[in-house]
Write an enzyme that holds these catalytic residues in place. Structure first.
Site, PDB file in Angstrom:
ATOM      1  N   ARG A 190       0.827  -1.209   0.000  1.00 28.95           N
ATOM      2  CA  ARG A 190       0.000   0.000   0.000  1.00 28.95           C
ATOM      3  C   ARG A 190       0.866   1.267   0.000  1.00 28.95           C
ATOM      4  O   ARG A 190       0.353   2.347  -0.258  1.00 28.95           O
ATOM      5  CB  ARG A 190      -0.884   0.018   1.258  1.00 28.95           C
TER       6      ARG A 190
ATOM      7  N   TRP B 135       1.849   6.523   6.142  1.00 29.88           N
ATOM      8  CA  TRP B 135       2.071   7.251   4.877  1.00 29.88           C
ATOM      9  C   TRP B 135       1.789   8.700   5.234  1.00 29.88           C
ATOM     10  O   TRP B 135       0.626   9.085   5.402  1.00 29.88           O
ATOM     11  CB  TRP B 135       1.079   6.728   3.839  1.00 29.88           C
TER      12      TRP B 135
ATOM     13  N   ASN C 270      -5.513   5.230  11.504  1.00 30.89           N
ATOM     14  CA  ASN C 270      -5.621   5.644  10.103  1.00 30.89           C
ATOM     15  C   ASN C 270      -6.737   6.670  10.051  1.00 30.89           C
ATOM     16  O   ASN C 270      -7.767   6.480  10.687  1.00 30.89           O
ATOM     17  CB  ASN C 270      -6.029   4.473   9.198  1.00 30.89           C
ATOM     18  N   GLY C 271      -6.569   7.716   9.255  1.00 30.22           N
ATOM     19  CA  GLY C 271      -7.638   8.711   9.122  1.00 30.22           C
ATOM     20  C   GLY C 271      -7.177  10.070   9.596  1.00 30.22           C
ATOM     21  O   GLY C 271      -5.975  10.305   9.805  1.00 30.22           O
TER      22      GLY C 271
ATOM     23  N   GLU D  50      -1.156   0.985 -24.461  1.00 27.04           N
ATOM     24  CA  GLU D  50      -0.222   0.352 -23.529  1.00 27.04           C
ATOM     25  C   GLU D  50      -0.714  -0.954 -22.945  1.00 27.04           C
ATOM     26  O   GLU D  50       0.088  -1.835 -22.677  1.00 27.04           O
ATOM     27  CB  GLU D  50       0.241   1.323 -22.438  1.00 27.04           C
TER      28      GLU D  50
ATOM     29  N   LYS E  97       6.679   0.527 -14.108  1.00 29.36           N
ATOM     30  CA  LYS E  97       5.851   1.484 -13.366  1.00 29.36           C
ATOM     31  C   LYS E  97       6.577   2.805 -13.167  1.00 29.36           C
ATOM     32  O   LYS E  97       5.992   3.862 -13.242  1.00 29.36           O
ATOM     33  CB  LYS E  97       5.467   0.866 -12.019  1.00 29.36           C
TER      34      LYS E  97
HETATM   35  C1  F6R Z   1       0.671   5.632 -18.493  1.00 30.76           C
HETATM   36  C2  F6R Z   1       1.728   5.778 -17.514  1.00 30.76           C
HETATM   37  C3  F6R Z   1       2.963   6.511 -17.915  1.00 30.76           C
HETATM   38  C4  F6R Z   1       3.362   7.480 -16.794  1.00 30.76           C
HETATM   39  C5  F6R Z   1       4.709   8.131 -17.116  1.00 30.76           C
HETATM   40  C6  F6R Z   1       5.103   9.159 -16.080  1.00 30.76           C
HETATM   41  O1  F6R Z   1      -0.375   4.877 -18.000  1.00 30.76           O
HETATM   42  O2  F6R Z   1       1.625   5.316 -16.418  1.00 30.76           O
HETATM   43  O3  F6R Z   1       2.794   7.181 -19.116  1.00 30.76           O
HETATM   44  O4  F6R Z   1       2.363   8.439 -16.675  1.00 30.76           O
HETATM   45  O5  F6R Z   1       5.702   7.154 -17.191  1.00 30.76           O
HETATM   46  O6  F6R Z   1       5.204   8.563 -14.821  1.00 30.76           O
HETATM   47  P1  F6R Z   1       5.233   9.431 -13.493  1.00 30.76           P
HETATM   48  O7  F6R Z   1       3.908  10.087 -13.363  1.00 30.76           O
HETATM   49  O8  F6R Z   1       5.524   8.457 -12.410  1.00 30.76           O
HETATM   50  O9  F6R Z   1       6.314  10.448 -13.688  1.00 30.76           O
END
Ligand code: F6R
Length: 616
Positions: free
Chosen positions: A27, A75, A101-102, A496, A611
């Site tokens: 998370r 967080w 949390n909250g 994608e 990611k």
């Molecule tokens: C699309 C996607 C990517 C990100 C890009 C920037 O679904 O996830 O195009 O938006 O790689 O990533 P961040 O926002 O982490 O800089």
């Protein structure tokens, strides 16, 4: 986002709690802590910034004799990332340990009250107020009476405004665990001679599949062999148990087949979290504590340059429409990767704004560093607390969208749209936007989570549409003005995760080239929610249909298009102009998701993508 675990039972508590914290790691969090209650009525408290593994290394598990304890992953929201702000928090006189949390909204008032009564505070959190308030009531009653533990908590929870999921230990009762909730998830796993409280089933399913879902304003009062549930006033007579039939791995995704689908469905809560704390008391504007220091500069600003990549870049394009419209400040949007090498001429009063979900995208980070090198102020909009971009910017705004695990950005993108809309109104109100227009926006903002919920109900219709279209190999996504960035985002999503060639375009530009693609083999998504320009869009639709192109229209119910001939019509709720793009995004997210599913693609981990893109 924050996670809670609590245990009382026959097992040693520490290993189970640490294991639970590790299961909640997905998370996202920045610090963690564990509190144990020894049979000899002594608390053992360990907190640390960083990973659960470092917390695990900070004490000798073998030596721990406790069978009751609580743990938390934090967080940061209220107060910076630090050991002092990590949970559990201990009460002033040492009777209680609590994880939370909250948000306690009236914490300042309660803190002042407690300060007047001799209480001291050691953290910047709202949580510390709550643990001390419980202690205050406890000390007013018959100390060391079990019923007093419950009653003191009931009284404290009656006093506070806000949201909470809590787990509490009282030094006087070494085998007792108390848990309560209000608008923050909490469930209780029921084992043989043991109970596990957690904010997420992921921490419970390795031990038991029998659970009780605590309801809002309920308190669970638990010992090794007994679970009673109370409201804030009385005892409940019946307890309903449920069976969880997911594997631990599935539990993290809840009932959803993929993280992407879960994250699409989380958007009502995400948007509520994103806007929290940004609405002015008079409900006529937004405010941003994080960038308040740059306030004087906002009055002098003559340009904002946004830099980002991918979906975040699309959110910036939306910012351009909205900030120019509401605040009359010229905005430019740059691909971060282009900006850093382009040496664009910028005037002295230019503000640079970088947007990045992960806060780690190298191109965006380098654009930021280049802008700072040249002496510009840089603000950041990111989702990850303490990320490189968050650290390097002069000031910033956190998205509070929670961890996004699906590679394709969904909830983080809409939360960026929400922030840019709030920023447009903030800047507008600093300049020429009037009170009434400001209040209309705030009202729409507050209603937005509900409208997102309504929009999510379109999933079944969109999945049927996907059934009819999943064999097509190319699509056009067309929109005008604020719908144009959403058309781009829709095309990106489809590319994608479903590997379909898709192109986003401003709809009227279509006739300057892309119309050559239109045929019975290339359907078009048209996004249009503005009644005033709908007749123009209608002409564009007719141009597509005249070339045998199928049209899927995303629009609002107040636009009179019922008798218009389109193959599919998806009707989203009407909201404020600045927020309409958020609602329009949801159908195209669902479309990409269901198309990918039907084409047997790996939705959460599309090929070739990562990611967080930390390479150039
Ligand atoms: C699309 C996607 C990517 C990100 C890009 C920037 O679904 O996830 O195009 O938006 O790689 O990533 P961040 O926002 O982490 O800089």
């Amino acid at each position: 986002m924050c996670g809670i675990i609590g245990y009382t039972g026959f097992r040693p508590a520490a290993p189970l709690i640490l294991d639970g914290l590790q299961r909640l790691e997905y998370r996202g969090y920045d610090s963690a802590g564990i509190g144990l209650l020894d049979p000899s009525r002594e608390f053992e408290l360990h907190r640390s910034v960083g990973r659960v593994t470092s917390l695990r290394e900070s004490f000798d598990l073998e030596k721990s004799t406790s069978h009751t304890g609580i743990g938390h992953t934090r967080w940061a929201t209220h107060g910076k990332v630090s050991t002092e702000n990590a949970h559990p928090h201990k009460s002033h006189y040492g009777h209680f340990l609590l994880v939370h949390n909250g948000v306690v909204e009236n914490f300042k008032k309660i803190k002042n009250f407690l300060l007047e009564h001799g209480y001291s505070f050691y953290s910047e959190t709202d949580t510390e107020v709550l643990v001390n308030l419980i202690e205050f009531h406890y000390r007013q009653g018959q100390v060391a009476e079990l019923a007093n533990f419950l009653q003191a908590t009931q009284k404290a929870l009656q006093d506070i405004q806000g949201t909470y999921g809590i787990a509490v230990l009282c030094r006087d009762f070494p085998d007792r665990l108390l848990a309560a909730k209000n608008s923050s998830p909490l469930l209780i796993g029921i084992g043989e001679q043991e109970y596990i409280v957690a904010s997420d089933a992921a921490a419970i399913v390795p031990y038991t599949s029998r659970v009780v879902y605590l309801q809002d304003r309920e308190i669970a009062f638990i010992s090794h062999d007994e679970l009673d549930i109370y409201t804030l006033q009385t005892k409940k007579t019946s307890i309903t148990t449920h069976l969880i039939d997911w594997s631990p791995e599935e539990a993290q995704r809840g009932r959803y087949e993929h993280y992407m689908l879960k994250e699409i469905h989380e958007q009502p809560q995400v948007i509520a979290n994103t806007m929290r704390g940004h609405i002015s008391d008079d409900l006529s504007t937004t405010h941003f504590g994080g960038i308040a220091a740059l306030l004087t500069q906002f009055h002098r600003l003559d340009r904002i340059v946004f830099c980002a990549c991918g979906s975040a870049w699309h959110a910036c394009l939306e910012a351009e429409y909205l900030i120019e419209h509401y605040a009359r400040i010229p905005v430019e949007v740059e691909y971060a990767s282009e900006f850093r090498y382009r040496n664009a001429p910028l005037s002295k009063n230019t503000l640079i704004a970088v947007v990045s979900q992960s806060g780690e995208t190298l191109d965006t980070l380098e654009a930021l560093l280049e802008a700072r090198r040249k002496g510009y102020s840089v603000i950041g909009i990111t989702n990850v607390v303490g990320s490189s971009i968050a650290r390097e910017t002069d000031a910033g705004v956190y998205q509070h969208a929670g961890p996004e695990i699906g590679v394709a950005s969904t909830k983080a993108f809409t939360s960026q749209l929400c922030i840019t809309a709030m920023l447009a109104i903030y800047l507008g109100r600093l300049r020429q936007m009037d009170y009434t227009d400001g209040t209309a926006f705030i009202q729409a903002l507050q209603e937005l989570p509900k409208k997102i919920e309504e929009t999510l109900l379109l999933e079944a219709q969109i999945s049927e549409i996907a059934q009819r279209y999943h064999h097509y190999e190319q699509f056009l996504f067309l929109g005008r003005q604020t719908m144009y960035p959403i058309a781009l985002e829709a095309a990106l999503k489809l590319k994608e995760i479903a590997y379909i060639q898709a192109q986003g375009y401003p709809i009227a530009e279509m006739k300057h080239g892309p119309i050559a693609l239109v045929s019975e083999h290339c359907p078009s998504f048209v996004l249009e929610t503005q009644a005033a320009i709908f007749p123009k869009t209608l002409s564009n639709i007719q141009e597509i249909r005249a070339r045998h192109g199928k049209v899927i229209l995303v629009t609002t119910s107040d636009i009179p298009s019922e008798d218009m001939e389109v193959e599919e019509r998806i009707t989203i709720p009407r909201t404020h102009h600045a927020l309409q793009p958020i609602l329009a995004t949801i159908p195209v997210q669902f479309f990409a998701y269901h198309m990918a599913l039907l084409r047997h693609c790996d939705v959460d981990k599309p090929r070739n993508l990562a990611k967080s893109v930390t390479v150039e």
